[in-house]
Design a protein around this motif. Sequence first.
Motif, PDB file in Angstrom:
ATOM      1  N   ASP A 134      22.459  -6.868  -5.479  1.00  0.00           N
ATOM      2  CA  ASP A 134      22.486  -6.696  -4.015  1.00  0.00           C
ATOM      3  C   ASP A 134      23.929  -6.669  -3.516  1.00  0.00           C
ATOM      4  O   ASP A 134      24.280  -5.845  -2.643  1.00  0.00           O
ATOM      5  CB  ASP A 134      21.700  -7.816  -3.332  1.00  0.00           C
ATOM      6  N   ALA A 137      25.332  -3.373  -4.532  1.00  0.00           N
ATOM      7  CA  ALA A 137      24.803  -2.316  -3.657  1.00  0.00           C
ATOM      8  C   ALA A 137      25.501  -2.381  -2.300  1.00  0.00           C
ATOM      9  O   ALA A 137      25.833  -1.319  -1.714  1.00  0.00           O
ATOM     10  CB  ALA A 137      23.291  -2.462  -3.510  1.00  0.00           C
ATOM     11  N   ALA A 138      25.722  -3.577  -1.796  1.00  0.00           N
ATOM     12  CA  ALA A 138      26.418  -3.715  -0.513  1.00  0.00           C
ATOM     13  C   ALA A 138      27.850  -3.218  -0.644  1.00  0.00           C
ATOM     14  O   ALA A 138      28.379  -2.530   0.253  1.00  0.00           O
ATOM     15  CB  ALA A 138      26.386  -5.176  -0.063  1.00  0.00           C
ATOM     16  N   VAL A 140      28.901  -0.991  -2.855  1.00  0.00           N
ATOM     17  CA  VAL A 140      28.834   0.476  -2.968  1.00  0.00           C
ATOM     18  C   VAL A 140      28.660   1.075  -1.581  1.00  0.00           C
ATOM     19  O   VAL A 140      29.287   2.101  -1.246  1.00  0.00           O
ATOM     20  CB  VAL A 140      27.680   0.895  -3.929  1.00  0.00           C
ATOM     21  N   GLU A 141      27.831   0.467  -0.767  1.00  0.00           N
ATOM     22  CA  GLU A 141      27.608   0.972   0.595  1.00  0.00           C
ATOM     23  C   GLU A 141      28.897   0.894   1.410  1.00  0.00           C
ATOM     24  O   GLU A 141      29.245   1.836   2.142  1.00  0.00           O
ATOM     25  CB  GLU A 141      26.486   0.151   1.244  1.00  0.00           C
ATOM     26  N   VAL A 142      29.610  -0.218   1.251  1.00  0.00           N
ATOM     27  CA  VAL A 142      30.886  -0.379   1.971  1.00  0.00           C
ATOM     28  C   VAL A 142      31.873   0.674   1.477  1.00  0.00           C
ATOM     29  O   VAL A 142      32.552   1.343   2.283  1.00  0.00           O
ATOM     30  CB  VAL A 142      31.447  -1.793   1.793  1.00  0.00           C
ATOM     31  N   ARG A 144      31.180   3.552   0.066  1.00  0.00           N
ATOM     32  CA  ARG A 144      30.715   4.853   0.502  1.00  0.00           C
ATOM     33  C   ARG A 144      31.106   5.067   1.956  1.00  0.00           C
ATOM     34  O   ARG A 144      31.555   6.157   2.331  1.00  0.00           O
ATOM     35  CB  ARG A 144      29.193   4.946   0.331  1.00  0.00           C
ATOM     36  N   HIS A 145      30.881   3.980   2.718  1.00  0.00           N
ATOM     37  CA  HIS A 145      31.279   4.066   4.120  1.00  0.00           C
ATOM     38  C   HIS A 145      32.776   4.326   4.244  1.00  0.00           C
ATOM     39  O   HIS A 145      33.212   5.169   5.056  1.00  0.00           O
ATOM     40  CB  HIS A 145      30.922   2.753   4.817  1.00  0.00           C
TER      41      HIS A 145
END
Length: 157
Positions: A134, A137-138, A140-142, A144-145
Motif C-alpha cells: 500500500d 502504491a501510494a 507510485v501514485e505520488v 506518477r502525480h
Amino acid sequence: AERAEERLAEVSAAHGQEAASAARVGQLQSELQAAAGQLGDLTHENDQLQAALGQTTVIRRENEQLQDAFRDAMAQREIFIEERQQAEEALVKAEGEHAQAEAAYAIDIERTEAQDSRIRGLDAELKATRADRDDFAALVEVLRHQAVEASDAAAAE
C-alpha cells in the motif's frame, strides 16, 4: 409194704420232678417274658436305627448336593478370577493406551501451538507486506502525480 414204699418214693420223686418241672416252666416263662420284653426293646431300637439310617441317607443326599453346589461355586469362582484377571489386563492395556493418547495429544497441542505461532508470524508478515504494498502504491501514485506535473511543467515551458 416195701413195694408201697417204693411206689410212694417213686410217686414222691415224680411229684418232686413235676414240682421241679413246674418251677422250671415258670422260670422259662419268666425268661420268655423277659426275652419278649427284650425283643420289644430291640424291635424299638431297630426301628430307631432304621429311622436314623433313613435320616443318614437324607443327610448323605443333602451332603452330595452341597458338595455339588460347592464344586459349582468353586468353578464359578475360577471363572470369576479369570475374568477379573482379563479385566485387569484390559485395564492396564487401556491405561497404557490412554497414556499414549495423552502423550500424542500433548505433542499435537505443541504442534498446533507451533503452527498457530507460525501462522500468526506469517499473518504479521502478510500484513507488513500489504502495508509495504500500500505504501509502495501510494508512492507510485505520488511519483506518477509528480511525473504528470513535471511533464505538464515541461510541456508548458
